[in-house]
Motif scaffolding. Structure first.
Motif, mmCIF file in Angstrom:
data_model
loop_
_atom_site.group_PDB
_atom_site.id
_atom_site.type_symbol
_atom_site.label_atom_id
_atom_site.label_comp_id
_atom_site.label_asym_id
_atom_site.label_seq_id
_atom_site.Cartn_x
_atom_site.Cartn_y
_atom_site.Cartn_z
ATOM 1 N N GLY A 138 31.972 50.239 -6.069
ATOM 2 C CA GLY A 138 32.287 48.849 -5.314
ATOM 3 C C GLY A 138 32.091 49.018 -3.741
ATOM 4 O O GLY A 138 31.521 50.366 -3.222
ATOM 5 N N LYS A 208 36.818 50.649 -13.989
ATOM 6 C CA LYS A 208 35.592 50.634 -13.248
ATOM 7 C C LYS A 208 34.595 51.752 -13.691
ATOM 8 O O LYS A 208 33.780 51.968 -12.990
ATOM 9 N N GLN A 214 32.286 46.472 -12.896
ATOM 10 C CA GLN A 214 33.554 45.841 -11.991
ATOM 11 C C GLN A 214 33.431 44.258 -12.041
ATOM 12 O O GLN A 214 32.511 43.747 -12.063
#
Length: 215
Positions: A138, A208, A214
């Motif tokens: 992320g 994740k 995600q």
């Protein structure tokens, strides 16, 4: 990222890297291997980029390493730094390390005050470790447009000897490969270049990891 510890100077061969990716995917690590562009007839397949973008290296991080393109985001810089560790490109790694890293990591009084020690650490890590399997978990914006964070994970293992290539047998020895997760902070300079400042090891939500995208 990338810190000056735990990265490989030499690229694990295309065949080895593909074997590693396939092997770890079978154990729930990462997504299915990305496929590099197909070569034209009677031409060898292009070398896939170590950052696992799915592009050929010559059309991806190599253009950044050569100064032909700029990594305009923290994630792009992280990917280019990852590939630089694989390729042993110390110049790019040093140039994309923020001066404040020197003070925080080496406890020197002045920003950028330990370039020789940074370069030495990069070279040592490159010779000691093999590295593959980058996965971006992320990205986050910091307190302003000049700060950003990238969370990611990767695989690494100790080389049998300094600078030694990874053999096919070593590639298949999954017990020797370790997964590391990190969250790195980047700052953007006035000329638009993102630089790595510091990092912390991280623990990510299981949703994740292991091939789960995600949300």
């Amino acid at each position: 990222m990338l810190r000056a510890q735990g990265f490989s100077a030499r690229c694990v061969s295309r065949q080895n890297r593909q074997l590693v990716t396939q092997a770890v995917a079978s154990k729930g690590f990462g997504t299915k291997p990305k496929v590099a562009p197909k070569p034209k007839k009677d031409q060898p397949a292009p070398e896939p980029c170590p950052c696992d973008s799915g592009k050929a290296y010559k059309n991806c991080c190599e253009t950044v390493h050569r100064g032909e393109a700029v990594a305009y985001t923290p994630e792009a810089t992280l990917r280019a730094r990852f590939s630089a560790y694989v390729k042993g490109d110390a110049d790019y790694l040093v140039s994309t390390t923020h001066p404040d890293y020197h003070m925080n990591h080496y406890q020197v009084p002045n920003p950028g005050g330990a370039p020789e020690r940074l370069r030495e650490d990069v070279a040592g890590a490159c010779n000691k470790f093999a590295f593959t399997g980058l996965r971006i978990v992320g990205t986050e914006q910091g307190v302003n447009d000049f700060e950003g964070y990238v969370s990611f994970e990767y695989l690494s293992r100790k080389r049998s000897a300094p600078g030694a290539p990874v053999t096919e047998e070593e590639v298949r020895d999954m017990a020797a490969w370790s997964r590391t997760a990190e969250r790195c902070r980047f700052l953007r300079t006035t000329n638009g270049v993102w630089q790595f400042v510091d990092y912390q090891t991280a623990t990510f939500d299981s949703s994740k990891l292991g091939g789960q995208e995600q949300q």
